[in-house]
Motif scaffolding. Structure first.
Motif, short mmCIF file in Angstrom:
data_model
loop_
_atom_site.label_atom_id
_atom_site.label_comp_id
_atom_site.label_asym_id
_atom_site.label_seq_id
_atom_site.Cartn_x
_atom_site.Cartn_y
_atom_site.Cartn_z
N LEU A 72 0.81 -1.22 0.00
CA LEU A 72 0.00 0.00 0.00
C LEU A 72 0.85 1.27 0.00
N ASP A 73 2.10 1.17 0.44
CA ASP A 73 3.01 2.33 0.41
C ASP A 73 3.30 2.79 -1.01
N LEU A 74 3.05 1.93 -1.99
CA LEU A 74 3.32 2.26 -3.38
C LEU A 74 2.19 3.08 -4.01
N PHE A 75 1.09 3.28 -3.27
CA PHE A 75 -0.09 3.94 -3.81
C PHE A 75 -0.28 5.34 -3.24
N ALA A 76 -0.82 6.23 -4.07
CA ALA A 76 -1.27 7.54 -3.60
C ALA A 76 -2.47 7.33 -2.67
N ASP A 77 -2.69 8.26 -1.79
CA ASP A 77 -3.79 8.13 -0.82
C ASP A 77 -5.15 7.96 -1.49
N ASP A 78 -5.34 8.58 -2.63
CA ASP A 78 -6.63 8.53 -3.33
C ASP A 78 -6.59 7.65 -4.58
N GLN A 124 -1.19 5.90 -9.05
CA GLN A 124 -2.43 6.66 -8.94
C GLN A 124 -3.62 5.79 -9.32
N ARG A 125 -3.36 4.87 -10.25
CA ARG A 125 -4.43 4.00 -10.76
C ARG A 125 -3.81 2.71 -11.26
N GLY A 142 -14.44 -5.21 -8.37
CA GLY A 142 -14.89 -3.86 -8.67
C GLY A 142 -13.79 -2.84 -8.45
N LEU A 143 -14.21 -1.60 -8.25
CA LEU A 143 -13.29 -0.48 -8.13
C LEU A 143 -13.08 -0.14 -6.65
N ALA A 144 -11.82 -0.14 -6.25
CA ALA A 144 -11.44 0.26 -4.90
C ALA A 144 -10.81 1.65 -4.98
N THR A 145 -11.25 2.56 -4.13
CA THR A 145 -10.71 3.92 -4.12
C THR A 145 -10.15 4.21 -2.73
N GLY A 146 -8.90 4.63 -2.70
CA GLY A 146 -8.22 4.93 -1.44
C GLY A 146 -7.56 3.69 -0.86
N LYS A 147 -6.55 3.94 -0.04
CA LYS A 147 -5.75 2.84 0.50
C LYS A 147 -6.56 1.85 1.33
N GLU A 148 -7.57 2.33 2.07
CA GLU A 148 -8.36 1.42 2.90
C GLU A 148 -9.11 0.40 2.03
N GLN A 149 -9.78 0.88 0.98
CA GLN A 149 -10.50 -0.03 0.09
C GLN A 149 -9.54 -0.90 -0.71
#
Length: 154
Positions: free
Chosen positions: A37-43, A130-131, A52-59
């Protein structure tokens, strides 16, 4: 505070995508011992078929936990990747994998119609994903033969 935008080369974006794939093969742990998850932007957004589509680190974490809980192991075949760069933040990688799903093993090409072939579309900016849209058949063990009867023909 100003917004920072760091220009990246295609090779730098490729290195971020590779780190992600290697972390996925390593149960979500990066080469430095951090979380995938450190490799991802917060959003950031991640799309996985049948999830489906997960948005944000929590999802995204929930998506990875859900998908990861169905896998015993996975190994991407790095030497067989095909990379496509768009000249912007987009990176596309097509590849193969093998591993074991809770329902059984898989290997790309065995059988030819089976799981293991995939394509990921990344948007990587400021050294963060980012995506990531993941395109594959999530029926890793090839058990979905009732809905696709031609799979049982020999």
């Amino acid at each position: 505070m100003a917004i920072t935008v760091q220009t990246m080369t295609d090779e730098q974006r490729k290195s971020v995508a590779l780190e992600y794939l290697k972390a996925f093969d390593n149960a979500g742990t990066t080469s430095t011992g951090g979380s995938i998850l450190d490799l991802f932007a917060d959003d950031a957004q991640v799309m996985f078929p049948k999830w489906g589509l997960a948005t944000g680190k929590e999802q995204i974490g929930r998506l990875f936990t859900d998908v990861g809980s169905t896998l015993v192991s996975i190994q991407h075949h790095y030497s067989e990747f095909t990379w496509v760069f768009s000249g912007s933040d987009l990176v596309v990688v097509e590849g193969t994998s093998h591993g074991e799903h809770k329902d059984g093993p898989w290997r790309a090409g065995v059988p030819d119609w089976g799981a293991g072939r995939w394509c990921d579309v990344f948007e990587i900016r400021d050294f963060l994903i980012q995506r990531c849209f993941i395109y594959l058949d999530p029926d890793y063990a090839g058990q979905d033969t009732e809905r696709y009867p031609w799979l049982t023909r020999t």
